[in-house]
Design a protein around this motif. Structure first.
Motif, mmCIF file in Angstrom:
data_model
loop_
_atom_site.group_PDB
_atom_site.id
_atom_site.type_symbol
_atom_site.label_atom_id
_atom_site.label_comp_id
_atom_site.label_asym_id
_atom_site.label_seq_id
_atom_site.Cartn_x
_atom_site.Cartn_y
_atom_site.Cartn_z
ATOM 1 N N LYS A 149 0.862 -1.192 0.000
ATOM 2 C CA LYS A 149 0.000 0.000 0.000
ATOM 3 C C LYS A 149 0.888 1.229 0.000
ATOM 4 C CE LYS A 149 -3.913 -1.773 2.518
ATOM 5 N NZ LYS A 149 -4.868 -1.703 3.529
ATOM 6 N N GLY A 150 0.515 2.237 -0.759
ATOM 7 C CA GLY A 150 1.276 3.479 -0.687
ATOM 8 C C GLY A 150 1.380 4.190 -2.025
ATOM 9 N N THR A 151 2.237 5.189 -2.006
ATOM 10 C CA THR A 151 2.401 6.069 -3.162
ATOM 11 C C THR A 151 3.580 5.595 -4.005
ATOM 12 O OG1 THR A 151 1.561 7.842 -1.791
ATOM 13 C CG2 THR A 151 2.688 8.487 -3.794
ATOM 14 N N TYR A 152 3.336 5.340 -5.270
ATOM 15 C CA TYR A 152 4.352 4.750 -6.150
ATOM 16 C C TYR A 152 4.814 5.706 -7.252
ATOM 17 C CZ TYR A 152 4.377 -0.287 -4.949
ATOM 18 O OH TYR A 152 4.557 -1.506 -4.365
ATOM 19 N N VAL A 153 6.103 5.658 -7.530
ATOM 20 C CA VAL A 153 6.635 6.237 -8.766
ATOM 21 C C VAL A 153 6.969 5.053 -9.675
ATOM 22 C CG1 VAL A 153 8.630 7.411 -9.792
ATOM 23 C CG2 VAL A 153 7.513 8.376 -7.771
ATOM 24 N N VAL A 154 6.418 5.059 -10.882
ATOM 25 C CA VAL A 154 6.661 3.973 -11.832
ATOM 26 C C VAL A 154 7.484 4.529 -13.000
ATOM 27 C CG1 VAL A 154 5.559 2.398 -13.471
ATOM 28 C CG2 VAL A 154 4.579 2.700 -11.186
ATOM 29 N N LEU A 155 8.729 4.081 -13.078
ATOM 30 C CA LEU A 155 9.573 4.499 -14.203
ATOM 31 C C LEU A 155 9.723 3.314 -15.152
ATOM 32 C CD1 LEU A 155 12.398 6.435 -12.294
ATOM 33 C CD2 LEU A 155 10.355 7.392 -13.390
ATOM 34 N N ALA A 156 9.718 3.604 -16.452
ATOM 35 C CA ALA A 156 9.971 2.564 -17.450
ATOM 36 C C ALA A 156 11.194 3.003 -18.253
ATOM 37 C CB ALA A 156 8.752 2.387 -18.340
ATOM 38 N N GLY A 157 11.774 2.081 -19.002
ATOM 39 C CA GLY A 157 12.981 2.411 -19.770
ATOM 40 C C GLY A 157 12.680 3.252 -20.999
ATOM 41 N N SER A 158 13.575 3.189 -21.965
ATOM 42 C CA SER A 158 13.414 3.992 -23.177
ATOM 43 C C SER A 158 12.198 3.531 -23.986
ATOM 44 C CB SER A 158 14.667 3.861 -24.031
ATOM 45 O OG SER A 158 14.402 4.372 -25.317
ATOM 46 N N PRO A 159 11.365 4.486 -24.428
ATOM 47 C CA PRO A 159 10.203 4.092 -25.228
ATOM 48 C C PRO A 159 10.578 3.461 -26.570
ATOM 49 C CG PRO A 159 10.414 6.493 -25.121
ATOM 50 C CD PRO A 159 11.429 5.920 -24.185
ATOM 51 N N ARG A 168 7.758 -3.314 -18.130
ATOM 52 C CA ARG A 168 6.629 -2.589 -17.528
ATOM 53 C C ARG A 168 5.383 -3.480 -17.476
ATOM 54 N NH1 ARG A 168 2.290 0.308 -18.275
ATOM 55 N NH2 ARG A 168 1.966 2.146 -16.960
ATOM 56 N N GLU A 169 5.161 -4.172 -18.582
ATOM 57 C CA GLU A 169 3.999 -5.080 -18.643
ATOM 58 C C GLU A 169 4.052 -6.121 -17.502
ATOM 59 O OE1 GLU A 169 3.685 -7.024 -22.547
ATOM 60 O OE2 GLU A 169 3.010 -8.829 -21.489
ATOM 61 N N GLY A 170 5.236 -6.693 -17.316
ATOM 62 C CA GLY A 170 5.392 -7.695 -16.252
ATOM 63 C C GLY A 170 5.157 -7.098 -14.879
ATOM 64 N N ASP A 189 4.100 7.981 -13.788
ATOM 65 C CA ASP A 189 4.224 6.793 -14.628
ATOM 66 C C ASP A 189 4.882 7.256 -15.928
ATOM 67 O OD1 ASP A 189 3.948 4.399 -15.918
ATOM 68 O OD2 ASP A 189 1.762 4.300 -15.809
ATOM 69 N N GLN A 190 6.191 7.103 -16.034
ATOM 70 C CA GLN A 190 6.942 7.741 -17.116
ATOM 71 C C GLN A 190 7.999 6.824 -17.730
ATOM 72 O OE1 GLN A 190 7.165 10.872 -18.425
ATOM 73 N NE2 GLN A 190 5.577 11.919 -17.223
ATOM 74 N N PHE A 191 8.148 6.922 -19.052
ATOM 75 C CA PHE A 191 9.291 6.303 -19.719
ATOM 76 C C PHE A 191 10.499 7.233 -19.531
ATOM 77 C CE2 PHE A 191 5.919 3.974 -21.840
ATOM 78 C CZ PHE A 191 6.501 2.723 -22.035
ATOM 79 N N ASP A 194 16.112 7.239 -23.445
ATOM 80 C CA ASP A 194 17.404 6.548 -23.612
ATOM 81 C C ASP A 194 17.910 5.872 -22.332
ATOM 82 O OD1 ASP A 194 17.379 7.280 -26.234
ATOM 83 O OD2 ASP A 194 18.896 8.871 -26.034
ATOM 84 N N TRP A 195 17.044 5.568 -21.438
ATOM 85 C CA TRP A 195 17.421 4.913 -20.177
ATOM 86 C C TRP A 195 18.377 5.787 -19.361
ATOM 87 C CZ3 TRP A 195 15.474 0.144 -18.653
ATOM 88 C CH2 TRP A 195 14.929 -0.683 -19.644
ATOM 89 N N GLN A 196 18.353 7.102 -19.548
ATOM 90 C CA GLN A 196 19.400 7.930 -18.941
ATOM 91 C C GLN A 196 19.189 8.131 -17.438
ATOM 92 O OE1 GLN A 196 19.881 11.615 -21.006
ATOM 93 N NE2 GLN A 196 20.184 10.566 -22.945
ATOM 94 N N PRO A 197 20.214 7.828 -16.632
ATOM 95 C CA PRO A 197 20.123 8.041 -15.185
ATOM 96 C C PRO A 197 19.766 9.496 -14.829
ATOM 97 C CG PRO A 197 22.039 6.719 -15.705
ATOM 98 C CD PRO A 197 21.466 7.166 -17.018
ATOM 99 N N ALA A 198 20.336 10.446 -15.558
ATOM 100 C CA ALA A 198 20.078 11.866 -15.252
ATOM 101 C C ALA A 198 18.606 12.208 -15.464
ATOM 102 C CB ALA A 198 20.961 12.760 -16.127
ATOM 103 N N GLU A 199 18.022 11.577 -16.469
ATOM 104 C CA GLU A 199 16.600 11.787 -16.766
ATOM 105 C C GLU A 199 15.752 11.187 -15.628
ATOM 106 O OE1 GLU A 199 13.962 13.480 -19.374
ATOM 107 O OE2 GLU A 199 16.142 13.421 -19.592
ATOM 108 N N ALA A 200 16.141 10.009 -15.170
ATOM 109 C CA ALA A 200 15.414 9.359 -14.063
ATOM 110 C C ALA A 200 15.515 10.209 -12.798
ATOM 111 C CB ALA A 200 15.991 7.972 -13.803
#
Ligand code: BGC
Length: 337
Positions: A149-159, A168-170, A189-191, A194-200
């Protein structure tokens, strides 16, 4: 005399298959196109395949695109014109890389889509990867057990990476139902480009600000993006307090697990993947079909015969056994002072 000729012939033919394949392997040209060398994961893949090719006498020609789809097309055209027999292709952009398969097939070259699936191609090729939906399931199962239970941040890789969608599907198989029930609130809920750490990191900063730091869990798709998210958490004194997932068993991820700021990673043994890729490429170069035991992955147009290796969860509890005892990471580097 007759007997000894038969004996010699027998000996000769016994060694023939071996001699034949070694002779074929020696000097056979295989192309390898990789998306990046900026992540440890892809540095490992390259190292393994180069060593494996060297041991077999294969002439492996390697190109790195640096996350640039059109550069990858040009580099692969170049590999094709160098006369490679097989192309091992890890696409930066899943869909636009189908052009590369068009060109390879026209030139009579076989393709192994490596780790990431090339999508939307009507041609015949193979896919070699891990079970990527399973990777996402392992991440989703882990995080929802830790934080039901709680507040989630969902990050996905490069679109542009089909794997990002599969991960993400899994994961959403576990997070989705709890979100529907109202136990989990997904505030982001964001892609991640380029999988960039700085972007994350940037996305995580935004999520923290918008929610007055009240984030209970972070689904980060790999160790690189986990590292970025954890930096943002650390700036708010929250590193180690908010569970964060990962993937790849990179050294930096393992160090964070030991230090308690990252909760888990997924171990995908790139040594096995790289070895298998060279083995498949050699078989294809020799004109042998590959038995995928009916396993396929859909590429939006057709089912692609697939070899999918098994991913494993790594936490603080089993890190030594999984990553150090297996020789994947060095103890003194993980437990550095
Ligand atoms: C790979 C991951 C990797 C990510 C970023 C994915 O396609 O499967 O292992 O972390 O790309 O490079």
């Amino acid at each position: 005399m007759k007997r000894s000729i038969a004996f010699v012939l027998g000996l000769f033919s016994a060694f023939l298959p071996l001699a034949g394949s070694t002779a074929l392997a020696a000097g056979v040209k295989i192309g390898l196109s990789l998306p990046t060398q900026r992540e440890e994961r892809w540095v490992n893949d390259k190292k393994v395949m180069e060593a494996e090719a060297k041991a077999k006498g294969i002439d492996l020609r390697v190109q790195v695109t640096d996350n640039d789809a059109s550069k990858q097309v040009a580099q692969c055209e170049n590999l094709i014109s160098q006369g490679v027999k097989v192309l091992i292709l890890a696409p930066h952009d899943a869909s636009s890389a189908s052009v590369i398969i068009d060109k390879a097939v026209k030139a009579g070259i076989k393709v192994v889509s490596y780790d990431r699936l090339v999508t939307d191609s009507p041609h015949d090729y193979y896919y070699l990867s891990f079970d990527n939906v399973k990777v996402g399931e392992l991440q989703g199962e882990y995080i929802t057990k830790r934080v039901p239970k709680g507040t989630y941040v969902v990050l996905a890789g490069s679109p542009t990476d089909n794997n990002a969608k599969l991960f993400r599907e899994g994961a959403m198989k576990f997070i989705g139902p709890l979100a529907q029930k109202g136990d989990i609130k997904i505030v982001m809920d964001q892609f991640v480009k380029d999988w960039q750490p700085a972007e994350a990191q940037k996305l995580m900063e935004q999520a923290l600000t918008a929610n007055q730091n009240k984030i209970d869990a972070v689904l980060a798709p790999n160790d690189g993006t986990a590292g970025g998210a954890i930096q943002a958490l650390a700036a708010q004194g929250l590193a180690g307090k908010v569970p964060v997932t990962g993937q790849d068993a990179e050294l930096s991820g393992a160090i964070r697990i030991v230090q308690g700021t990252q909760s888990m990673t997924i171990f995908k043994d790139t040594r096995l993947l790289g070895k298998k890729a060279i083995e498949m490429a050699m078989a294809l170069a020799e004109g042998k079909p590959i038995d995928t035991q009916g396993k396929v992955v859909f590429n939006n147009k057709k089912d692609v015969p697939s070899v999918l290796l098994t991913p494993f969860v790594v936490t603080r509890e089993n890190l030594d056994a999984m990553l150090i005892d297996s020789g994947y990471l060095k103890r003194e580097r993980v437990y550095r002072k």
